[in-house]
Design an enzyme around this catalytic site. Structure first.
Site, PDB file in Angstrom:
ATOM      1  N   PRO A   9       0.719  -1.404  -0.016  1.00 12.88           N
ATOM      2  CA  PRO A   9      -0.035   0.069  -0.060  1.00 12.88           C
ATOM      3  C   PRO A   9       0.630   1.414  -0.161  1.00 12.88           C
ATOM      4  O   PRO A   9       1.853   1.321   0.579  1.00 12.88           O
ATOM      5  CB  PRO A   9      -0.596   0.063   1.093  1.00 12.88           C
ATOM      6  CG  PRO A   9      -0.019  -1.119   2.266  1.00 12.88           C
ATOM      7  CD  PRO A   9       0.483  -2.005   1.356  1.00 12.88           C
ATOM      8  N   ASN A  10       0.286   2.262  -0.679  1.00 11.02           N
ATOM      9  CA  ASN A  10       0.741   3.696  -0.682  1.00 11.02           C
ATOM     10  C   ASN A  10       2.111   3.697  -1.653  1.00 11.02           C
ATOM     11  O   ASN A  10       2.553   4.652  -1.833  1.00 11.02           O
ATOM     12  CB  ASN A  10       0.958   4.063   0.586  1.00 11.02           C
ATOM     13  CG  ASN A  10      -0.312   4.341   1.556  1.00 11.02           C
ATOM     14  OD1 ASN A  10      -1.131   4.820   0.873  1.00 11.02           O
ATOM     15  ND2 ASN A  10      -0.151   3.772   2.670  1.00 11.02           N
ATOM     16  N   ARG A  17       5.566  11.104  -2.261  1.00 13.58           N
ATOM     17  CA  ARG A  17       5.177  10.698  -0.586  1.00 13.58           C
ATOM     18  C   ARG A  17       6.497  10.943   0.150  1.00 13.58           C
ATOM     19  O   ARG A  17       7.539  10.175  -0.277  1.00 13.58           O
ATOM     20  CB  ARG A  17       4.686   9.370  -0.719  1.00 13.58           C
ATOM     21  CG  ARG A  17       4.604   8.871   0.824  1.00 13.58           C
ATOM     22  CD  ARG A  17       4.110   7.389   0.735  1.00 13.58           C
ATOM     23  NE  ARG A  17       3.812   7.093   2.133  1.00 13.58           N
ATOM     24  CZ  ARG A  17       4.240   6.024   2.653  1.00 13.58           C
ATOM     25  NH1 ARG A  17       4.325   4.986   1.551  1.00 13.58           N
ATOM     26  NH2 ARG A  17       3.891   5.527   3.847  1.00 13.58           N
ATOM     27  N   TYR A  22      11.326   8.032   1.601  1.00 19.36           N
ATOM     28  CA  TYR A  22      11.253   7.203   0.704  1.00 19.36           C
ATOM     29  C   TYR A  22      12.069   7.467  -0.519  1.00 19.36           C
ATOM     30  O   TYR A  22      12.043   6.566  -1.602  1.00 19.36           O
ATOM     31  CB  TYR A  22       9.599   6.982   0.191  1.00 19.36           C
ATOM     32  CG  TYR A  22       9.033   6.343   1.356  1.00 19.36           C
ATOM     33  CD1 TYR A  22       9.247   5.201   2.060  1.00 19.36           C
ATOM     34  CD2 TYR A  22       8.116   7.293   2.160  1.00 19.36           C
ATOM     35  CE1 TYR A  22       8.461   4.617   3.040  1.00 19.36           C
ATOM     36  CE2 TYR A  22       7.178   6.618   3.284  1.00 19.36           C
ATOM     37  CZ  TYR A  22       7.621   5.690   3.581  1.00 19.36           C
ATOM     38  OH  TYR A  22       6.817   4.953   4.904  1.00 19.36           O
ATOM     39  N   ASN A  74       7.815  -6.061  -1.382  1.00 24.70           N
ATOM     40  CA  ASN A  74       7.769  -4.750  -0.053  1.00 24.70           C
ATOM     41  C   ASN A  74       6.123  -4.878   0.321  1.00 24.70           C
ATOM     42  O   ASN A  74       5.468  -4.117  -0.537  1.00 24.70           O
ATOM     43  CB  ASN A  74       8.070  -3.441  -0.985  1.00 24.70           C
ATOM     44  CG  ASN A  74       8.219  -2.239   0.002  1.00 24.70           C
ATOM     45  OD1 ASN A  74       7.734  -2.526   0.995  1.00 24.70           O
ATOM     46  ND2 ASN A  74       8.856  -1.186  -0.580  1.00 24.70           N
ATOM     47  N   ALA A  77       3.167  -0.977   4.878  1.00 26.57           N
ATOM     48  CA  ALA A  77       2.718  -0.985   6.228  1.00 26.57           C
ATOM     49  C   ALA A  77       1.934  -2.365   6.343  1.00 26.57           C
ATOM     50  O   ALA A  77       2.019  -2.919   7.506  1.00 26.57           O
ATOM     51  CB  ALA A  77       1.452  -0.147   6.438  1.00 26.57           C
ATOM     52  N   HIS A  80       3.749  -4.826   8.843  1.00 32.65           N
ATOM     53  CA  HIS A  80       3.479  -4.669  10.256  1.00 32.65           C
ATOM     54  C   HIS A  80       2.101  -4.987  10.775  1.00 32.65           C
ATOM     55  O   HIS A  80       1.982  -5.032  12.018  1.00 32.65           O
ATOM     56  CB  HIS A  80       3.921  -3.270  10.559  1.00 32.65           C
ATOM     57  CG  HIS A  80       4.961  -2.655   9.906  1.00 32.65           C
ATOM     58  ND1 HIS A  80       6.185  -3.216  10.315  1.00 32.65           N
ATOM     59  CD2 HIS A  80       5.076  -1.786   9.076  1.00 32.65           C
ATOM     60  CE1 HIS A  80       7.026  -2.491   9.490  1.00 32.65           C
ATOM     61  NE2 HIS A  80       6.531  -1.608   8.803  1.00 32.65           N
ATOM     62  N   ASP A  87       0.397 -15.660   5.740  1.00 29.55           N
ATOM     63  CA  ASP A  87      -0.462 -17.103   5.881  1.00 29.55           C
ATOM     64  C   ASP A  87      -0.360 -17.359   4.352  1.00 29.55           C
ATOM     65  O   ASP A  87      -0.341 -18.781   3.997  1.00 29.55           O
ATOM     66  CB  ASP A  87      -1.703 -17.182   6.421  1.00 29.55           C
ATOM     67  CG  ASP A  87      -1.996 -17.148   7.802  1.00 29.55           C
ATOM     68  OD1 ASP A  87      -0.633 -17.635   8.476  1.00 29.55           O
ATOM     69  OD2 ASP A  87      -2.679 -16.995   8.578  1.00 29.55           O
ATOM     70  N   GLU A  98      12.240 -10.044   1.290  1.00 30.03           N
ATOM     71  CA  GLU A  98      11.242  -8.903   1.863  1.00 30.03           C
ATOM     72  C   GLU A  98      12.360  -7.699   1.708  1.00 30.03           C
ATOM     73  O   GLU A  98      13.236  -7.625   1.826  1.00 30.03           O
ATOM     74  CB  GLU A  98      10.835  -9.166   3.296  1.00 30.03           C
ATOM     75  CG  GLU A  98      10.101  -7.736   3.768  1.00 30.03           C
ATOM     76  CD  GLU A  98       9.687  -8.196   5.306  1.00 30.03           C
ATOM     77  OE1 GLU A  98       9.232  -7.296   5.992  1.00 30.03           O
ATOM     78  OE2 GLU A  98       9.911  -9.216   5.938  1.00 30.03           O
ATOM     79  N   HIS A 100      12.311  -3.180   1.823  1.00 29.54           N
ATOM     80  CA  HIS A 100      11.945  -1.770   2.461  1.00 29.54           C
ATOM     81  C   HIS A 100      12.918  -1.007   1.998  1.00 29.54           C
ATOM     82  O   HIS A 100      13.883  -0.832   2.026  1.00 29.54           O
ATOM     83  CB  HIS A 100      11.630  -1.938   3.822  1.00 29.54           C
ATOM     84  CG  HIS A 100      10.757  -2.972   4.563  1.00 29.54           C
ATOM     85  ND1 HIS A 100       9.219  -2.726   4.465  1.00 29.54           N
ATOM     86  CD2 HIS A 100      11.051  -4.252   4.856  1.00 29.54           C
ATOM     87  CE1 HIS A 100       8.740  -3.552   4.988  1.00 29.54           C
ATOM     88  NE2 HIS A 100       9.718  -4.613   5.356  1.00 29.54           N
ATOM     89  N   LEU A 101      12.035   0.207   1.402  1.00 35.84           N
ATOM     90  CA  LEU A 101      12.681   1.422   0.978  1.00 35.84           C
ATOM     91  C   LEU A 101      13.722   2.076   2.044  1.00 35.84           C
ATOM     92  O   LEU A 101      14.908   2.626   1.971  1.00 35.84           O
ATOM     93  CB  LEU A 101      12.007   2.498   0.367  1.00 35.84           C
ATOM     94  CG  LEU A 101      11.325   1.922  -0.953  1.00 35.84           C
ATOM     95  CD1 LEU A 101      10.148   2.984  -1.348  1.00 35.84           C
ATOM     96  CD2 LEU A 101      12.161   1.828  -2.031  1.00 35.84           C
ATOM     97  N   SER A 102      12.799   2.204   3.242  1.00 37.93           N
ATOM     98  CA  SER A 102      13.680   2.912   4.423  1.00 37.93           C
ATOM     99  C   SER A 102      13.831   1.910   5.432  1.00 37.93           C
ATOM    100  O   SER A 102      13.736   0.815   5.374  1.00 37.93           O
ATOM    101  CB  SER A 102      12.428   4.103   5.096  1.00 37.93           C
ATOM    102  OG  SER A 102      11.380   3.003   5.607  1.00 37.93           O
ATOM    103  N   ARG A 107      13.094   4.036  12.401  1.00 39.00           N
ATOM    104  CA  ARG A 107      11.858   4.582  12.428  1.00 39.00           C
ATOM    105  C   ARG A 107      11.194   4.233  13.677  1.00 39.00           C
ATOM    106  O   ARG A 107      11.529   4.003  14.611  1.00 39.00           O
ATOM    107  CB  ARG A 107      10.952   4.221  11.138  1.00 39.00           C
ATOM    108  CG  ARG A 107      11.928   4.719   9.838  1.00 39.00           C
ATOM    109  CD  ARG A 107      11.274   4.406   8.636  1.00 39.00           C
ATOM    110  NE  ARG A 107       9.889   5.545   8.733  1.00 39.00           N
ATOM    111  CZ  ARG A 107       9.038   5.268   7.807  1.00 39.00           C
ATOM    112  NH1 ARG A 107       9.037   4.350   6.877  1.00 39.00           N
ATOM    113  NH2 ARG A 107       7.917   6.066   7.946  1.00 39.00           N
ATOM    114  N   ARG A 111       7.274   0.006  13.735  1.00 39.59           N
ATOM    115  CA  ARG A 111       7.655  -0.583  12.303  1.00 39.59           C
ATOM    116  C   ARG A 111       9.020  -1.665  12.363  1.00 39.59           C
ATOM    117  O   ARG A 111       9.424  -2.072  11.435  1.00 39.59           O
ATOM    118  CB  ARG A 111       8.207   0.544  11.510  1.00 39.59           C
ATOM    119  CG  ARG A 111       7.279   1.672  11.131  1.00 39.59           C
ATOM    120  CD  ARG A 111       7.610   2.634  10.209  1.00 39.59           C
ATOM    121  NE  ARG A 111       6.712   3.625  10.149  1.00 39.59           N
ATOM    122  CZ  ARG A 111       5.567   3.945   9.320  1.00 39.59           C
ATOM    123  NH1 ARG A 111       5.463   2.929   8.488  1.00 39.59           N
ATOM    124  NH2 ARG A 111       4.897   4.812   9.339  1.00 39.59           N
TER     125      ARG A 111
END
Length: 151
Positions: A9-10, A17, A22, A74, A77, A80, A87, A98, A100-102, A107, A111
């Protein structure tokens, strides 16, 4: 080799953003970079972004049925919050990396844990778009090594 890239998402808002967190790369920039690497590695790549957990789960299920070799995820959110994504991945038994950009560990405390990291081949976090690029290379290398070492 077939790899499915899932953007949570996002991530459709990348480039506009929270640039300090990011970066300035757009999702199109990331997908283009992934395609370049996939071509270099002779990998068939499909990328899907959704703000819907259900859509991402359906894509995971389809990847399992299609005998996709691995996932680059990725979860954003959802990492988390989503036991359902966990599942789904466990249900189709697909290896994944997996990303993540940040740096999620630099953070907010909520997170610092994801529901996917302990079942992933590995986690790459904090390197902006490079997290994806290194993640794809690591996934393909790991899957290739596993194929070579299996009887």
């Amino acid at each position: 080799m077939k790899v499915l890239v899932l953007h949570g998402p996002n991530l459709n808002l990348l480039g506009t953003r929270e640039r300090a967190v990011y970066g300035t790369a757009t999702l199109a920039d990331i997908n283009k970079g992934l395609e370049t690497i996939a071509n270099e590695l002779s990998v068939s790549l499909t990328s899907v972004q959704s703000n819907s957990e259900a859509v991402l789960i359906e894509e995971i299920h389809k990847a399992g049925r299609a005998k996709t070799d691995g996932l680059l995820v990725n979860p954003a959110a959802f990492g988390h919050t989503s036991i359902a994504l966990r599942d789904a991945i466990l249900g189709v038994s697909l290896p994944f990396v997996e990303v993540h950009l940040s740096n999620i560990y630099a953070r907010e405390e909520f997170r610092h844990k994801t529901y996917l990291s302990d079942i992933a081949i590995g986690v790459i976090t904090g390197f902006g778009a490079e997290s994806y690029f290194w993640g794809l290379r690591a996934l393909v290398k790991t899957l290739s090594d596993r194929k070579e070492s299996s009887p």
